[in-house]
Design an enzyme around this catalytic site. Structure first.
Site, PDB file in Angstrom:
ATOM      1  N   ASP A  53     115.733  -2.985-103.792  1.00  0.00           N
ATOM      2  CA  ASP A  53     114.700  -2.764-104.895  1.00  0.00           C
ATOM      3  C   ASP A  53     113.803  -1.833-104.460  1.00  0.00           C
ATOM      4  OD1 ASP A  53     112.706  -2.889-106.491  1.00  0.00           O
ATOM      5  OD2 ASP A  53     111.972  -4.956-105.907  1.00  0.00           O
ATOM      6  N   GLU A 131     110.381  16.877 -78.557  1.00  0.00           N
ATOM      7  CA  GLU A 131     109.590  16.470 -77.127  1.00  0.00           C
ATOM      8  C   GLU A 131     108.712  15.305 -77.737  1.00  0.00           C
ATOM      9  OE1 GLU A 131     107.760  19.922 -75.080  1.00  0.00           O
ATOM     10  OE2 GLU A 131     109.566  20.940 -75.960  1.00  0.00           O
ATOM     11  N   GLU A 133     105.902  12.570 -77.520  1.00  0.00           N
ATOM     12  CA  GLU A 133     104.943  12.124 -76.550  1.00  0.00           C
ATOM     13  C   GLU A 133     104.317  10.782 -77.245  1.00  0.00           C
ATOM     14  OE1 GLU A 133     103.360  16.484 -74.659  1.00  0.00           O
ATOM     15  OE2 GLU A 133     102.337  15.547 -76.420  1.00  0.00           O
ATOM     16  N   GLU A 188     102.612  11.999 -69.015  1.00  0.00           N
ATOM     17  CA  GLU A 188     101.996  13.116 -69.570  1.00  0.00           C
ATOM     18  C   GLU A 188     100.501  13.545 -69.264  1.00  0.00           C
ATOM     19  OE1 GLU A 188     101.773  15.914 -71.107  1.00  0.00           O
ATOM     20  OE2 GLU A 188     103.678  16.593 -71.534  1.00  0.00           O
ATOM     21  N   GLU A 195     106.088  11.085 -71.892  1.00  0.00           N
ATOM     22  CA  GLU A 195     107.002  11.891 -72.883  1.00  0.00           C
ATOM     23  C   GLU A 195     108.361  11.657 -72.294  1.00  0.00           C
ATOM     24  OE1 GLU A 195     106.200  16.245 -73.467  1.00  0.00           O
ATOM     25  OE2 GLU A 195     108.143  16.665 -73.345  1.00  0.00           O
ATOM     26  N   HIS A 244     106.745  18.432 -80.204  1.00  0.00           N
ATOM     27  CA  HIS A 244     106.984  19.859 -80.269  1.00  0.00           C
ATOM     28  C   HIS A 244     108.403  19.875 -80.682  1.00  0.00           C
ATOM     29  CE1 HIS A 244     104.076  20.720 -76.600  1.00  0.00           C
ATOM     30  NE2 HIS A 244     103.519  20.344 -77.745  1.00  0.00           N
ATOM     31  N   ARG A 315     101.742  29.049 -73.716  1.00  0.00           N
ATOM     32  CA  ARG A 315     101.618  27.807 -74.283  1.00  0.00           C
ATOM     33  C   ARG A 315     100.446  27.560 -75.322  1.00  0.00           C
ATOM     34  NH1 ARG A 315     104.653  25.980 -70.079  1.00  0.00           N
ATOM     35  NH2 ARG A 315     105.946  24.095 -70.659  1.00  0.00           N
ATOM     36  N   GLU A 332     110.456  27.110 -80.174  1.00  0.00           N
ATOM     37  CA  GLU A 332     109.583  25.849 -80.048  1.00  0.00           C
ATOM     38  C   GLU A 332     108.420  25.906 -80.924  1.00  0.00           C
ATOM     39  OE1 GLU A 332     108.060  24.902 -76.045  1.00  0.00           O
ATOM     40  OE2 GLU A 332     106.825  23.671 -76.934  1.00  0.00           O
ATOM     41  N   ARG A 334     104.895  24.108 -81.744  1.00  0.00           N
ATOM     42  CA  ARG A 334     104.159  23.253 -81.143  1.00  0.00           C
ATOM     43  C   ARG A 334     103.234  22.321 -82.125  1.00  0.00           C
ATOM     44  NH1 ARG A 334     103.983  23.577 -75.616  1.00  0.00           N
ATOM     45  NH2 ARG A 334     101.771  23.125 -75.538  1.00  0.00           N
TER      46      ARG A 334
HETATM   47  N1  GLU Z   1     100.205  17.081 -75.752  1.00  0.00           N
HETATM   48  C1  GLU Z   1     100.294  18.185 -76.055  1.00  0.00           C
HETATM   49  C2  GLU Z   1     100.107  18.525 -77.696  1.00  0.00           C
HETATM   50  O1  GLU Z   1      99.280  17.683 -78.167  1.00  0.00           O
HETATM   51  C3  GLU Z   1     101.197  19.027 -75.289  1.00  0.00           C
HETATM   52  C4  GLU Z   1     101.326  18.955 -73.837  1.00  0.00           C
HETATM   53  C5  GLU Z   1     102.528  19.719 -73.359  1.00  0.00           C
HETATM   54  O2  GLU Z   1     102.423  20.985 -73.428  1.00  0.00           O
HETATM   55  O3  GLU Z   1     103.648  19.082 -73.318  1.00  0.00           O
HETATM   56  O4  GLU Z   1     100.779  19.185 -78.220  1.00  0.00           O
HETATM   57 MG    MG Z   2     104.685  17.418 -73.444  1.00  0.00          MG
END
Ligand code: GLU
Ligand code: MG
Length: 443
Positions: A53, A131, A133, A188, A195, A244, A315, A332, A334
């Site tokens: 449903d 990835e 977390e 992490e 992670e 990510h 990063r 990637e 993020r």
């Molecule tokens: N925890 C971080 C985020 O909020 C990333 C850490 C990492 O580079 O793995 O994206």
């Molecule tokens: Mg990470």
């Protein structure tokens, strides 16, 4: 090619002491749903005759057109290793169909399938490696979740007595039994944060895997007296949790993002895909970062992105190109967080990247410096925009992005926007502790 036929599934259920089969699907806000059937109904199930449903599922259909059918994807057949081992429980991930046999427009898995079909028309297969977390928190005497961790470990730390570590081990083993290839698992940066990374697969399998992953993590944490959460920013002042999303396009079995002739080893398709992502990411944010709370993660200082830039190393950029090349070449993104609907997340990422390729876009210059240490004026001078700052802004950006709206389709878009605006309004009108602490005495 399918791995299993209907007969294979029926035989497995009969011969393998399976009592229940959970027919699973996901609603547009990313909640896993299921209806359990007993083994006696398996023939009906594999013949697409199990009805639900849809009017009781958020964002699905109105009461006057509520019957829907579950079409199980036979290749997703798997046992749930944490359920009893005699009288076992299996699951099948399903597509949702209308009674007239057409795919239901509000099924997120269907939205991703549509995006994948668009890519396939141009000869591309889309692969994704997420990835994941998450936090493991303690529960109180009544078993309710807290935000206490009882853990002071940090990045890559280990601790023989840490309950987080043994829960993580159980999660990895259970997922391997379900066919996952776990590549890495680690503590992490934040206390209580973990992670687990599993190997990239085609995007549909990756999205299914994310749903399975969340269920496994939550279930096994609970078995160990802990509470697992994929909430993006559960604790102020420490890192939040991201998802990510590593992406690549393959053509004729080869990674279409790799080009050894290029200085960075990246192909024109890769650059165009990056450019497409950058041009749509503000419009995608309501999907990649769907909660009020998501925007509390996307602030400077916690390894989460806030500014629209790409880099092959850095990063602090929203889009990073990890070092691996050849078949492992990937982009990637993020910003996504693990509270997103993975089917919709991948559909909008793919739509954005393909738009870049179809329009032959080129990305802006790579940013190699730490963007977090640039002043607002520096960023402005270099044309570096920001992600939306709130869910409300994100919904406005989504509405203004025709390409992303089209990728979601009218049904999902309207239900999604309505749901998110309601969520924003509930938040906007709430009087929080922060306001009381800040204003009650001062004014
Ligand atoms: N925890 C971080 C985020 O909020 C990333 C850490 C990492 O580079 O793995 O994206
Ligand atoms: Mg990470």
């Amino acid at each position: 090619m399918s791995r299993y036929t209907k007969e294979d599934i029926i035989r497995r259920v009969r011969e393998d002491d399976i009592e229940f089969i959970r027919m699973q699907f996901t609603d547009i806000f990313g909640q896993l749903k299921n209806v359990a059937i007993t083994a006696s109904q398996i023939e009906k199930a594999v013949n697409n005759e199990i009805m639900i449903d849809g009017s009781s599922i958020e964002g699905f259909v109105r009461i006057n057109e509520s019957d829907q059918y579950l079409h199980p994807d036979l290749d997703t057949f798997a046992l749930l290793p944490w359920r009893p081992q005699s009288g076992k429980v299996a699951r099948l991930i399903c597509d949702v169909y209308n009674p007239d046999g057409t795919p239901f427009a509000g099924d997120p898995r269907g939205v991703l399938k549509r995006a994948l079909a668009r890519a396939a028309k141009q000869g591309y297969a889309f692969n994704v490696g997420p990835e994941m977390e998450f936090f493991l928190f303690q529960t109180d005497e009544a078993g309710r979740p807290t935000t206490r961790t009882g853990d002071e470990a940090g990045y890559f730390d280990l601790g023989p007595l840490d309950r987080g570590e043994s829960t993580r081990r159980e999660i990895c083993l259970a997922l391997e039994q379900m066919g996952f290839e776990i590549e890495a698992s680690h503590h992490e940066v934040a206390a209580g944060q973990h992670e687990i990374d599993f190997k990239y697969t085609d995007a549909l399998t990756a999205a299914d895997n994310i749903m399975t992953f969340k269920l496994a993590v939550k279930t096994l944490a609970q078995k160990n007296g802990l509470h697992a959460t994929f909430m993006p920013k559960p604790v102020f002042g420490i890192n939040g949790s991201g998802m990510h999303t590593n992406m690549s396009l393959f053509k004729d079995g080869k990674n279409a993002f790799a080009d050894p002739q290029d200085g960075r080893g990246l192909s024109r398709d890769a650059y165009a895909f990056i450019a497409g992502l950058l041009s749509h990411v503000r419009g995608m944010a309501a999907v990649t970062n769907p909660l009020v709370n998501s925007y509390k993660r996307l602030v400077p200082g916690y390894e989460a992105p806030c500014y629209l830039a790409w880099s092959a190393s850095n990063r602090s950029a929203l889009i990073r190109i990890p070092a691996a090349r050849g078949q492992a070449t990937r982009v990637e993104l993020r910003c996504p967080d693990p509270s997103c609907n993975p089917y919709l997340n991948m559909a909008v990422c793919l739509a954005a990247g393909l738009d870049g390729i179809e329009k032959g876009m080129t990305p802006p210059a790579e940013i190699t410096e730490n963007i977090f240490s640039m002043s607002a004026a520096d960023r402005e001078a270099r044309g570096i925009q920001s992600l939306p700052g709130t869910l409300r802004d994100a919904v406005e950006c989504l509405r203004a992005d025709d390409g992303i709206c089209a990728a979601l389709g009218e049904h999902v878009l309207s239900q999604y926007v309505e749901g998110k605006l309601k969520e924003w309004d509930a938040y906007r009108t709430h009087v929080s502790r922060w306001e009381i602490d800040r204003y009650l005495v001062l004014y």
